[in-house]
Write an enzyme that holds these catalytic residues in place. Structure first.
Site, PDB file in Angstrom:
ATOM      1  N   SER A   1      -6.209  -1.192  -9.169  1.00 55.18           N
ATOM      2  CA  SER A   1      -5.653  -0.720  -7.582  1.00 55.18           C
ATOM      3  C   SER A   1      -5.530  -1.908  -6.837  1.00 55.18           C
ATOM      4  CB  SER A   1      -6.961  -0.037  -7.208  1.00 55.18           C
ATOM      5  OG  SER A   1      -7.985  -0.656  -7.332  1.00 55.18           O
ATOM      6  N   THR A   2      -4.967  -2.527  -5.477  1.00 55.03           N
ATOM      7  CA  THR A   2      -4.820  -3.152  -4.949  1.00 55.03           C
ATOM      8  C   THR A   2      -6.769  -3.521  -4.568  1.00 55.03           C
ATOM      9  OG1 THR A   2      -2.542  -2.562  -4.081  1.00 55.03           O
ATOM     10  CG2 THR A   2      -3.934  -4.158  -2.300  1.00 55.03           C
TER      11      THR A   2
END
Length: 484
Positions: free
Chosen positions: A25-26
Site C-alpha cells: 500500500s502507499t
C-alpha cells in the site's frame, strides 16, 4: 470392437510450480519499506533455494489489505481454482490480507479446497502441515490487530495535523493550491476570484442555481458546476482561514479568501432559506388558516384519509383532536363533508376565477351598504416597509465592501422613487375604503396570474386579500369575502 470414449484424467500441476503474490500500500511503501522490488527479489531467491519454478508473479501495488477486492489477488484465486499451481508464496502473511476473516476464507475455501499449499516466507510456515494451518489463524488475528493499530495511529496523526492548522484533504478546495511537496494551502489568485464572485452574487440576492448557471457559463472548465457545488463553497469555513475536524473549527495556517462577515452572513441566509423551504414543504394546504368548522367554530386542517395513500380531506380539529389547544368542542358533528382537499381547493379557486370574468356575480356579492373592507393605508405601509428593508440590505452590503457604490446606485434610486410615490399615495389613502367591482376583478385576475406561475407566496397573499374565511359544515361551503 466399438471405440470407447476416453475420459481425460484431471491434470495436476507439478509440485514445484508456484505463484508469487506481492502487495504494497502507499503507506507501507513510504513508512516500512515493503517495496515491490524488495519483495520480488526476496521471493525469487527463496524459490531458487527451494527449487521452485515460478508460474506467475501477481502484484497489487497501492492496495489495502483490508479486503479481497484487489485485481492481483483475484488472479491468484483463479490460478488456484484452475489447478495451475501447487503453491502460493508471499513474503509475509499480512501481504495476503490484514483481515482475519479473509485470511481464513482464503486458507479453507481457496487453498485447501483446491489442494494448493500456502507459504509465508518470513513466518517460515506452510499449510502442507497441520501446525502450519493452525498457526495461520493465530497470525491472521495479529495481522488484523496491526491493521487496526495503523488505522488508529493514522487518525490520531490527522487530528494532530488539523489541530495545528494544517489542511488534511487529498485535493485542494476551489481557490487554493498545494505548496510543492506538502498539503499546505496557498491562494490560487484566479480561483480565489471565482470564490469571491460566488459570495458576492449570493449576498446580492442571487439564487444558488442561478449562480451555478452563471459559473458554468463563465468558468465551465474549472468545476462541474451545479447547486451542490455552489452550496459547498458557501458553507466551507476554509475560506475564512479555518480547518474543520469532527465539527470543530481550528485556525488554519493558510490565508483566508473571504471575510468572516461575508461568510457568516451567507451562512445565515442559507439556514434561513432552508427553514423557509421546510415550511413550504410542510404547508401542503392552499387554504390553511382560512377554513373553519360550521358546527363548533374550530379551525380545520388537511389530514390523510387512509394510511399509505396521499388522498387528504380537511378535518375539524375538534374531530381529529391532533392539537389540544385547537379543540373547541367534544361533540362536533362536522364529520361528513364529502370533499377531498383537492376538490375543496378547486371549488374555492373556481369561485375566485369567476370573480375575474363575471361582473354580475361580483355585483351580487357586493352590497350597497357594505362597510369598509380593505385597508389601503395598511397595504401601502406594508410595501413601504419592504422597500426600506431592501434599501437597508443594499447599504449594508456596500458598507462591508461586498458591493461597489456604482453597483447599487441605480437600484437605490429606483427604491427611493418608489418610496416617495408610496408616501404620497399613503397621504391620500383612506384607512378604510370599500373595494369596488374593478378592484375585486383586478385582484382576482392577479390571483389567476400567480396561480399559473406557481408563485406560492403570491397565491396565498391574493387569496387572503379576497377571502376573510371559509366555513364548512358537512356538504355546505360558505365563503366570507373581504369586500362584502
Amino acid at each position: 470392437m466399438k471405440n470407447k470414449k476416453l475420459i481425460p484424467l484431471a491434470i495436476e500441476p507439478p509440485e514445484d510450480l508456484v505463484d508469487l503474490y506481492i502487495r504494497v500500500s502507499t503507506m507501507e511503501q513510504a513508512m516500512e519499506g515493503y517495496s515491490v522490488v524488495e519483495q520480488e527479489n526476496r521471493l525469487k531467491r527463496y524459490c531458487e533455494a527451494m527449487g521452485f519454478r515460478i508460474h506467475k508473479i501477481h502484484i497489487d501495488a497501492g492496495f489495502s489489505g483490508a479486503s479481497l477486492d484487489r485485481p492481483a489477488i483475484q488472479e491468484v484465486i483463479r490460478d488456484v481454482q484452475g489447478r495451475l499451481v501447487k503453491k502460493v508464496i508471499v513474503w509475509k502473511l499480512d501481504r495476503l490480507s490484514r483481515s482475519q476473516k479473509d485470511t481464513l476464507i482464503m486458507l479453507e475455501d481457496v487453498f485447501l479446497a483446491n489442494d494448493c499449499d500456502f507459504v509465508s516466507m518470513m513466518e517460515s510456515f506452510d499449510t502442507s502441515t497441520a501446525f502450519g494451518r493452525a498457526i495461520v489463524g493465530i497470525l491472521a488475528a495479529f495481522a488484523q490487530l496491526e491493521r487496526e493499530n495503523i488505522k488508529e495511529r493514522t487518525m490520531m496523526g490527522r487530528a494532530a495535523r488539523i489541530a495545528k492548522g494544517h489542511y488534511n484533504g487529498s485535493h485542494p478546495p476551489l481557490g487554493y493550491k498545494f505548496l510543492p511537496g506538502c498539503n499546505d494551502l496557498v491562494v490560487d489568485p484566479f480561483e480565489a476570484a471565482i470564490v469571491r464572485e460566488i459570495f458576492s452574487l449570493f449576498l446580492s440576492g442571487n439564487s444558488i442555481n442561478g449562480i451555478a448557471a452563471r459559473m458554468a457559463e463563465k468558468y465551465g472548465k474549472v468545476r462541474n458546476w451545479n447547486g451542490t457545488t455552489v452550496r459547498r463553497v458557501l458553507g466551507n469555513p476554509i475560506y475564512i482561514g479555518k480547518v474543520r475536524q469532527n465539527g470543530e473549527l481550528f485556525d488554519g495556517l493558510h490565508e483566508p479568501i473571504i471575510s468572516e462577515t461575508d461568510f457568516y452572513m451567507a451562512n445565515a441566509i442559507l439556514v434561513h432559506n432552508k427553514e423557509v423551504q421546510k415550511q413550504s414543504c410542510r404547508s401542503v394546504s392552499l387554504l390553511t388558516g382560512l377554513l373553519y368548522c360550521g358546527d363548533c367554530g374550530a379551525r380545520m386542517q388537511p389530514r390523510r384519509i387512509t394510511r399509505g395513500y396521499d388522498l387528504r380531506r380537511y378535518v375539524c380539529y375538534s374531530v381529529s383532536r391532533t392539537s389540544k389547544a385547537m379543540i373547541r368542542s367534544d361533540h362536533c358533528t362536522n364529520r361528513l363533508h364529502p370533499y377531498t382537499q383537492e376538490e375543496l381547493d378547486e371549488i374555492i379557486i373556481n369561485e375566485i376565477r369567476k370573480l375575474a370574468v363575471d361582473e354580475e356575480y361580483v355585483k351580487s356579492i357586493i352590497q350597497e351598504d357594505s362597510g369598509p373592507q380593505v385597508d389601503e393605508a395598511e397595504l401601502f405601509q406594508d410595501r413601504l416597509k419592504e422597500v426600506q428593508a431592501q434599501m437597508d440590505k443594499l447599504l449594508n452590503l456596500y458598507q462591508i465592501g461586498v458591493l461597489d457604490l456604482a453597483d447599487i446606485e441605480d437600484r437605490i434610486a429606483d427604491l427611493k422613487h418608489e418610496k416617495e410615490t408610496l408616501r404620497k399615495s399613503l397621504e391620500g389613502a383612506s384607512t378604510s375604503v370599500p373595494l369596488d367591482i374593478q378592484k375585486v376583478q383586478s385582484y382576482a385576475s392577479a390571483f389567476e396570474t400567480a396561480y399559473q406561475s406557481g408563485n406560492t407566496e403570491y397565491i396565498n397573499r391574493m387569496i387572503r386579500l379576497l377571502i376573510d374565511k371559509i366555513v364548512v359544515l358537512n356538504a355546505d361551503i360558505e365563503i366570507h369575502w373581504t369586500f362584502c
